[in-house]
Motif scaffolding. Structure first.
Motif, short mmCIF file in Angstrom:
data_model
loop_
_atom_site.label_atom_id
_atom_site.label_comp_id
_atom_site.label_asym_id
_atom_site.label_seq_id
_atom_site.Cartn_x
_atom_site.Cartn_y
_atom_site.Cartn_z
N PHE A 365 0.84 -1.21 0.00
CA PHE A 365 0.00 0.00 0.00
C PHE A 365 0.87 1.25 0.00
O PHE A 365 0.65 2.18 -0.79
N SER A 366 1.85 1.29 0.90
CA SER A 366 2.70 2.49 0.91
C SER A 366 3.48 2.57 -0.39
O SER A 366 3.79 3.67 -0.87
N HIS A 380 9.43 11.20 -0.80
CA HIS A 380 10.76 10.77 -1.22
C HIS A 380 11.83 11.11 -0.18
O HIS A 380 11.86 12.20 0.35
N ASP A 381 12.73 10.12 0.08
CA ASP A 381 13.86 10.32 0.99
C ASP A 381 13.44 10.72 2.41
O ASP A 381 14.17 11.40 3.12
N THR A 382 12.24 10.29 2.83
CA THR A 382 11.84 10.51 4.22
C THR A 382 11.70 9.15 4.90
O THR A 382 11.84 8.10 4.28
N TYR A 383 11.35 9.20 6.19
CA TYR A 383 11.12 7.96 6.92
C TYR A 383 9.91 7.20 6.42
O TYR A 383 9.77 6.01 6.71
N PHE A 384 9.04 7.86 5.64
CA PHE A 384 7.93 7.12 5.03
C PHE A 384 8.48 6.03 4.11
O PHE A 384 7.99 4.90 4.08
N VAL A 386 11.51 4.75 4.40
CA VAL A 386 12.18 3.77 5.27
C VAL A 386 11.16 2.77 5.79
O VAL A 386 11.40 1.55 5.78
N ALA A 387 10.00 3.27 6.24
CA ALA A 387 8.96 2.38 6.73
C ALA A 387 8.50 1.45 5.61
O ALA A 387 8.38 0.23 5.80
N HIS A 388 8.29 2.02 4.42
CA HIS A 388 7.83 1.22 3.28
C HIS A 388 8.75 0.04 3.00
O HIS A 388 8.33 -1.11 2.96
N PHE A 389 10.04 0.32 2.81
CA PHE A 389 10.88 -0.79 2.35
C PHE A 389 11.24 -1.75 3.48
O PHE A 389 11.57 -2.90 3.22
N HIS A 390 11.10 -1.30 4.73
CA HIS A 390 11.29 -2.28 5.79
C HIS A 390 10.06 -3.17 5.94
O HIS A 390 10.19 -4.33 6.32
N TYR A 391 8.88 -2.63 5.64
CA TYR A 391 7.71 -3.52 5.64
C TYR A 391 7.85 -4.60 4.58
O TYR A 391 7.52 -5.76 4.82
#
Lengths: 537, 300
Positions: A365-366, A380-384, A386-391
């Motif tokens: 979804f993200s 782009h280039d925010t913790y959003f 970071v959260a996306h690709f760690h999910y």
């Protein structure tokens, strides 16, 4: 240690008795698979230790523990070690162990190359990790190595050589997997009767062969820019820093799918087993994997929406990226449909698989949101991100690997793992990983850039929550280590050949633990015994 | 900051939640416990696009995860469920291929509109050149209302208190750094970029050494500052205020310490400020020429 072959009447040798002979000179797919898995687990803990440093520094505002440059070394090394050291080799290890068993082959097609492709890896990582102890430190320009920044680093030559080695290893592994799948299937194991895991690896192997040379080319251009006065990426010499990003992400996006397609395969094996119902839409599942693989080659610039692409390019890459949601959606819907009408039990592999479906979908979804270029100008280039690709990589790829480990450990070791401790590991991991990564969505949306060692106090609370989740998740993985060690060396509970009630497929027809040599004589295939043998669709 | 951060700020949760649920009093700079993207203060904003995509995802999530949980509850072996044999349904498979495609077309339509307006820098009344350096920004005023601006340009870097506080083990309290009650640790500079409200401003963004990215969340976008490439983007700020941002592309050890502050002021006030800057530049230049009479120093 040696398991004499017990399933046939041939008189033939078991495992060599010397340690060096057995492990260093091994050409046996099971031993090499084990080596890969041990190696990747080691790297998982090393990369995890780097992540702990990152989360500890980000625990509260102000710089408490490390210098900013070292922080950057940690983010860079964490990514390189986790991607190339933990996730990819563990999938190769699973492929080594399981593909010959799943298609009824006696071993991998190219056993000596198999040995070489593994034994390159430790040297590659010793090179890479040794840079941390050198004057000037390790690479600190991010795993994406964007020039001109990466060229300021003094350890770039080591990093590049390590990446070349990893690339060679991956390409050899991929060749071996393709050769095995295409040439060594038992008679009757038609391509469209193969387990989805085998299909997913066949497609992944082609991706690897296609893109690892591209990465090698990109980093070689970095090397010559740094030491041989070329100007590929140097604007002052007529080059273009953005060119590197195009080349890198032409590798990088298929790379993302290299890390998730085998996971799709694993989940597609485990869910039918514990739902006791055939996989829904087998052919659609295979076709979806192939479509995702194709699309992965034409979406790379969605990593670059903020570099100032022409509007036409932004529109093309946005549309192409959004298309990926369709086959990915098909996969998720098919997993849910496989569960629907089944007779489900919830052993640890199934728990991890269900968590995979839910949490990977949240990452999807993200991902869809990130695909929308105008919104990406903010994300782009925010913790959003970071959260996306760690999910998708932790609760996606890493969870699938843990699911696979629990699922096949009885076959590998001949013992059952402790179900209680497996479930403790699962619940501890699944809760902590969400405490760790979910707040990072909020941080990113609120305006926290990624790859920063310190931040405004407005970001303090969610960072602290995230760090607590991080330490908890890290500690939870020690339980995993304990469960595996207990299962292999201490468990008293013998595993049946068919370790799970609903398990189908050739790997469950051989004894547990799987003997050193299996399928010296091609098995006679009964379609009903195959995981997907009588699936007409 | 002490470890009581979470407890202390329960009240700020309420503020954050209120802002999330969307009063008109949008917050432009990060606030504690902020959950969502700012609506921004510029004419162009991706906020609506973001919210539509978020709700689409939430609805799909509820349907898919709902079905999963029903399945997990109903079809348990422990409840005596017997596995069915079917493994295919063409009708269903067509439905869940076509429905997502329709949703995606809708989203793509919205996003394409957003991109088109974003890419259109025509009709701007003012140009500012932004240059990223390790680890500070340079702003040069190029033109205003069709007239060249004479020699107005300056460096803008992290202000001193933040810089002292952010040193390793400084033992200084980041919470103490405030401007008008807003915590500005790492989000304040020595000299902000001053711009007028209600004027379409075109930014030309370049990199001086490595790649940086110029990002002020309240303006709704970020744009990479790349050596050798001149990127452009625009904004038209609706309300006066101080808008804070940071470098968003890893650019070396002090990447986290090169903030951006945009001070938007009414048009008349801006014109006054610009004139005073131009005068100051003239005076400075005259002084320099007098000093180095035989060979005038080149001006950067």
């Amino acid at each position: 240690m040696a398991h004499e072959a017990t399933h046939d009447h041939h008189d033939h040798h078991g495992a060599p008795s010397g340690f060096f002979q057995r492990w260093v000179m091994s050409t046996n797919h099971k031993d090499i698979g084990t080596l890969y898995l041990i190696f990747s687990l080691t790297m998982f803990f090393i990369g995890g230790a780097f992540a702990m440093v990152i989360r500890a520094e980000l625990f509260k505002p102000g710089m408490q523990l490390v210098q900013p440059y070292f922080f950057n070394e940690m983010t860079t090394m964490h990514a390189l070690v986790m991607i190339f050291g933990a996730i990819m080799p563990s999938f190769v290890g699973l492929a080594n162990w399981m593909i010959p068993l799943m298609v009824g082959a006696p071993d991998m097609a190219l056993p000596r190359m198999n040995n070489l492709s593994f034994w390159i890896m430790p040297f590659a990582f010793i090179l890479l990790l040794s840079t941390l102890f050198m004057p000037g430190g390790g690479p600190a320009g991010g795993w994406t190595m964007y020039p001109p920044l990466s060229l300021q680093g003094e350890s770039i030559a080591y990093t590049i050589f390590a990446i070349h080695l990893m690339g060679i290893s991956s390409i050899m592994g991929a060749i071996n997997i393709i050769a095995t799948i295409l040439n060594m299937r038992a008679p009757g194991m038609d391509l469209l009767k193969m387990p989805v895991f085998v299909w997913s690896w066949l497609i992944t192997a082609f991706l690897l062969i296609a893109v690892m040379p591209v990465l090698a080319g990109a980093v070689t251009m970095l090397l010559t820019d740094k030491y041989f006065h070329t100007n590929f990426f140097n604007a002052a010499g007529g080059g273009d820093p953005v060119l590197f990003q195009h080349i890198f992400w032409f590798f990088g996006h298929p790379e993302v799918y290299i890390m998730i397609l085998p996971a799709f395969g694993i989940i597609s094996e485990i869910i039918p087993t514990f739902a006791r119902k055939p996989i829904f839409g087998y052919r659609a599942m295979v076709f979806a994997i192939a479509s995702i693989a194709f699309l992965s080659f034409i979406v790379w610039a969605h990593h670059m929406f903020a570099v100032g692409l022409p509007m036409g390019a932004e529109i093309f890459f946005m549309y192409a990226t959004m298309l990926i949601a369709v086959p990915t959606g098909v996969k998720v819907f098919n997993w849910v449909s496989t569960m629907w009408g089944g007779s489900m039990t919830f052993e640890t592999p199934m728990l991890f698989s269900i968590a995979f479906v839910i949490l990977f979908t949240i990452g999807g979804f993200s991902g869809l949101m990130l695909a929308l270029a105008p919104a990406d100008f903010q994300y782009h280039d925010t913790y959003f991100v970071v959260a996306h690709f760690h999910y998708v990589l932790v609760t996606g790829a890493a969870f699938s690997i843990m699911a696979a480990a629990y699922y096949w450990l009885p076959k590998w070791s001949g013992h059952m793992y402790s179900e209680t401790w497996g479930k403790i590991h699962f619940w501890s991991s699944v809760i902590s990983v969400n405490v760790l990564f979910f707040p990072q969505h909020f941080l990113g949306l609120a305006g926290m850039p990624r790859r920063i060692p310190d931040y405004n106090v407005a970001f303090a609370n969610f960072n602290m929550i995230s760090s607590i989740g991080g330490f908890w998740f890290g500690a939870s993985q020690l339980i995993f280590l304990g469960v595996v060690i207990h299962c292999v060396f201490f468990s008293k509970k013998k595993a049946a050949d068919r370790s799970w009630e609903g398990a189908k497929g050739l790997e469950w027809t051989v004894p547990s633990p799987a003997p050193f040599h299996t399928f010296d004589v091609p098995p006679v295939i009964h379609d009903d015994e195959l995981a997907h043998g009588n699936t007409e669709h | 900051m002490t470890s009581g951060g979470i407890g202390r700020s329960v009240s700020t949760w309420a503020a954050g939640a209120a802002a999330l649920l969307g009063g008109t009093a949008a917050w432009a700079n990060p606030v504690p416990n902020q959950l969502n993207m700012t609506k921004g203060v510029s004419e162009w904003s991706p906020y609506a696009m973001h919210m539509v995509a978020l709700w689409v995802c939430v609805v799909i999530g509820v349907v898919v995860f709902g079905a999963m949980f029903i399945a997990m509850f109903r079809f348990r072996k422990s409840r005596g469920a017997v596995a069915e044999k079917w493994s295919h349904s063409t009708k269903l498979e067509i439905v869940w291929t076509v429905v997502p495609v329709i949703i995606l077309i809708f989203l793509a339509h919205l996003a394409t509109g957003g991109l088109t307006t974003f890419a259109d820098t025509t009709g701007s009344e003012m140009t500012i050149k932004v240059t990223g350096y390790q680890w500070k920004w340079r702003y040069d005023y190029v033109d205003y209302k069709g007239k060249g601006v004479n020699q107005v340009g300056f460096m803008s870097k992290l202000e001193e208190t933040s810089d002292r506080t952010r040193q390793l083990r400084s033992n200084l309290d980041p919470e103490k750094i405030q401007v008008d009650g807003y915590p500005t640790y790492l989000l304040d500079v020595d000299k902000p970029l001053v711009v007028p409200v209600g004027v379409k401003i075109r930014f030309i963004i370049v990199g001086g050494d490595v790649i940086h990215s110029w990002w002020v969340p309240a303006l709704g976008w970020k744009m990479d500052a790349i050596p050798g490439i001149a990127n452009s983007a625009w904004t038209k700020i609706k309300e006066p205020g101080v808008y804070r941002g940071q470098c968003a592309e890893l650019c070396g050890q002090d990447h986290g310490f090169m903030p951006i502050v945009v001070k938007a002021v009414p048009r008349a006030e801006f014109e006054q400020w610009l004139a005073s800057q131009e005068d100051a530049a003239k005076v400075e230049k005259a002084a320099q020429t007098a000093q180095a009479a035989p060979a005038p120093a080149p001006q950067g």
